[in-house]
Structure formats: C-alpha cells, structure tokens
Scaffold this motif. Structure first.
Motif, PDB file in Angstrom:
ATOM      1  N   LEU A   1       0.839  -1.206   0.000  1.00 50.56           N
ATOM      2  CA  LEU A   1       0.000   0.000   0.000  1.00 50.56           C
ATOM      3  C   LEU A   1       0.873   1.254   0.000  1.00 50.56           C
ATOM      4  O   LEU A   1       0.618   2.205  -0.748  1.00 50.56           O
ATOM      5  N   LEU A   2       1.909   1.254   0.828  1.00 51.86           N
ATOM      6  CA  LEU A   2       2.785   2.418   0.926  1.00 51.86           C
ATOM      7  C   LEU A   2       3.567   2.647  -0.365  1.00 51.86           C
ATOM      8  O   LEU A   2       3.758   3.798  -0.786  1.00 51.86           O
ATOM      9  N   VAL A   3       4.020   1.569  -1.005  1.00 52.02           N
ATOM     10  CA  VAL A   3       4.730   1.716  -2.284  1.00 52.02           C
ATOM     11  C   VAL A   3       3.791   2.300  -3.334  1.00 52.02           C
ATOM     12  O   VAL A   3       4.192   3.142  -4.153  1.00 52.02           O
ATOM     13  N   GLY A   4       2.536   1.901  -3.299  1.00 53.82           N
ATOM     14  CA  GLY A   4       1.569   2.388  -4.270  1.00 53.82           C
ATOM     15  C   GLY A   4       1.298   3.878  -4.162  1.00 53.82           C
ATOM     16  O   GLY A   4       0.996   4.531  -5.160  1.00 53.82           O
ATOM     17  N   ILE A   5       1.405   4.437  -2.960  1.00 53.07           N
ATOM     18  CA  ILE A   5       1.107   5.870  -2.773  1.00 53.07           C
ATOM     19  C   ILE A   5       2.371   6.715  -2.649  1.00 53.07           C
ATOM     20  O   ILE A   5       2.283   7.949  -2.553  1.00 53.07           O
ATOM     21  N   ALA A   6       3.550   6.086  -2.639  1.00 54.21           N
ATOM     22  CA  ALA A   6       4.809   6.839  -2.530  1.00 54.21           C
ATOM     23  C   ALA A   6       4.992   7.730  -3.757  1.00 54.21           C
ATOM     24  O   ALA A   6       4.649   7.344  -4.880  1.00 54.21           O
ATOM     25  N   MET A  51      11.321   7.678  -0.723  1.00 57.21           N
ATOM     26  CA  MET A  51      10.287   7.074   0.113  1.00 57.21           C
ATOM     27  C   MET A  51      10.249   5.564  -0.067  1.00 57.21           C
ATOM     28  O   MET A  51      10.091   4.821   0.901  1.00 57.21           O
ATOM     29  N   ILE A  52      10.410   5.123  -1.305  1.00 52.68           N
ATOM     30  CA  ILE A  52      10.358   3.688  -1.559  1.00 52.68           C
ATOM     31  C   ILE A  52      11.549   2.983  -0.922  1.00 52.68           C
ATOM     32  O   ILE A  52      11.424   1.877  -0.388  1.00 52.68           O
TER      33      ILE A  52
END
Length: 338
Positions: free
Chosen positions: A207-212, A217-218
């Motif tokens: 989820l975090l990678v998708g919105i980074a 950030m990644i």
C-alpha cells in the motif's frame, strides 16, 4: 548444483548476445530452468549442515542476506560505471564465483527415500500442507508483482542504478536482525500467528509503495522487508520442515519453490503488466495488497480452525516412523493454535 550453475553461465552468455524478442524469451525460460532449483537445493544443504553441526539454520541463512545486500549495492555502482548493457557479464562473473566455491562443497549424508510418487502424493494429501501452500501461493503472487515492477516504479520516479541498489540493500540488510531474533526466540511463538503478521506487513508495504511519490520514500519503505519477508521466510521454512519428513525435505523445498517463485511468477507476470500499464501503479499495488490480505485471512482462518490431527502417512514405499509421526502430530497441533 554444479550442473545448474554451469547452465546459468551458458544461458547468461547466450542471453548477452541475443537480440530477437522470441529468442530472448526462450533463453530466459531455459535460464530459469537452471536458476530456480538452486534455491531448494541450497536451502536443503544448509538445513542438513546446520542439523549435523547442531546449529540453527537461520544463522546460516543470514550469510545469504549479507551476500545479497553487498552485491545489490556493488552491482549498482558497477553498472553505473560500465553501463547496464553489461549486466549479463556481471551476472556471469558472480555465477562463476559461486561455481568455484561449489567445487569445495561435499555431498552431505541425509535420509533419502526412493522416488515413489504415491508416497509423495500421500504426503501432499495432508490438509494442513495444502492449506499452507494455498496461502503461500496467494501471498507469492503479491510479492512477485512487487519484485517484477519495483525497478520499473523506481525508474518512473527518476531513480538511478545506485538508488535501485540502495533499495535492495535496505531490504536485505533489514532481514538480518529479524533472522537473529527469530533464531533465538521464534520457537516460542506459533507459526500461524507469525504468518498472519507477516502477510499484514506485506499488505502495508505494498500500500505504501503504491502511494509513494519519490524514490527516497520507496527506499525507506523497503525497510519493512524485515517484518514482512524476514518473518515470513523463517516461519514458512520452519513450518514446512515440520510438516514434511526429513527424507522428503528436498522434494518439499522444491514444491515450496514452485509455489513461491515459479507458478506465482508466471501468473503475476501474465496479468501484472496489464494492470500496471492499463490502471497505473496505485491500482497495481492495491491488487498486490489484496492478495496479501487474502493470504493473511487464510492463515488466520487455519489458526482458529481446529482441524483433525495428522495421521501417520502411508503409501507405496512410504511409512513414517513413530518418531516422525509424533513430530508431524505435534506440528499439526501447534499450527492450528493449540
């Protein structure tokens, strides 16, 4: 192992001079024929060696993380100097080093049963094992989607080869403290709760990678590799070795690799590219997150469902000893949350 590494070197050399897409696909297919079996073989050798020397397998596996971390960073800098077009020659060099080291490894004595498909089928009919493989397959689809398109995502965000190397370094180095902790205290926690936790951490990571919105950030998000893959790998190997008798360990590891890498990679690669291209990175990682959540639900449902105790597995040429049957029963009781 020698044959597999030699095959990798030959296929890498052929791939380096291939230009037609159809030829490249064929060569890569043959390359993976030699590539993926290395994992179950090396893990089996490590497990047997650790048992023979009264060591914990995870302490041996840590060196794999260290090696991966070093080469991830080292290769990034090398390719930034010589160019990405030389990637396959770098791969050939690393495979050659592995081949040279393998020359000094001796075959290890381990309990081996004659090949008997009816006996293997009798083991595979264990409901606990099939449930485990099903959940692993669902999670593996999500993981392979991320593995295949993480570099594409970083490139789209303007990352260089160095940044990609740092992202791999961050993920692999983060495994080490988790491996150490689980080698010391992991046996105190049942497998299924740990697998549920790892699956949820995978879902959070995707989820975090998708919105980074930046490569930096990644790279930071890659640190979640510790509490996702680190926990999952140790726990899944631990559960698998308890569900499968010692003399079928190599076969069990091979089946695990097929589920975790080969079959899931085939499926995720087939529709993953379509989702990424047609619906974008955000929706792509939402799909990956959904598969991880489904796996967590599968592990959780098995934890709360008290299935029947494992019975002695019999078949043509296969019959567990009393000690092995007791171990299998104990594993079943632990894995359903006794």
């Amino acid at each position: 192992m020698l044959i597999l590494l030699i095959g990798q070197i030959i296929m890498s050399a052929v791939l380096s001079v291939s230009t037609k897409f159809s030829v490249i696909v064929l060569v890569i297919t043959i390359f993976y024929f030699f590539f993926y079996p290395v994992f179950p073989l090396s893990d089996t050798i490590a497990i047997n060696a650790a048992k023979r020397h009264n060591k914990n397998f995870i302490t041996v596996r840590i060196f794999g993380s260290i090696g991966y971390a070093f080469f991830a960073l080292f290769i990034g800098y090398v390719l930034s100097v010589i160019g990405s077009s030389q990637t396959m020659w770098v791969a050939i060099g690393i495979a050659a080093i592995a081949l040279a080291i393998t020359l000094f490894i001796k075959d290890q004595d381990s309990p081996v049963a004659k090949m008997d498909m009816s006996g293997i089928w009798g083991i595979l009919k264990q409901k606990e094992l099939l449930w485990f493989f099903g959940c692993v397959f669902s999670l593996a689809i999500a993981v392979r989607m991320n593995d295949a398109f993480l570099t594409v995502t970083l490139n789209n965000l303007g990352a260089s080869e160095n940044i990609i190397g740092w992202s791999q370094l961050a993920s692999s180095m983060s495994e080490i403290p988790i491996f150490l902790l689980l080698s010391l205290y992991g046996e105190k926690i049942k497998e299924l709760p740990l697998l549920v936790f790892a699956s949820l951490m995978f879902a959070t990571r995707f989820l975090l990678v998708g919105i980074a919105d930046s490569a930096g950030m990644i790279v930071a998000i890659q640190l979640l590799h510790s509490v996702s893959f680190g926990v999952f790998y140790v726990t899944s190997i631990r559960m698998l070795t308890r569900l499968i008798p010692d003399h079928y360990r190599a076969t069990g590891m091979a089946l695990y690799t097929i589920v975790w890498s080969s079959a899931s990679g085939l499926l995720s690669g087939t529709f993953g590219g379509v989702i990424f291209e047609e619906f974008g990175r955000h929706n792509f990682y939402i799909v990956a997150m959904s598969f991880a959540l489904f796996a967590s639900l599968g592990f959780a449902s098995r934890y709360f469902y008290r299935g029947p105790r494992v019975k002695t597995v019999t078949g043509a040429g296969v019959q567990l000893s009393a000690a092995q049957a007791a171990t299998a029963a104990s594993a079943e009781e632990e894995s359903v949350g006794k």
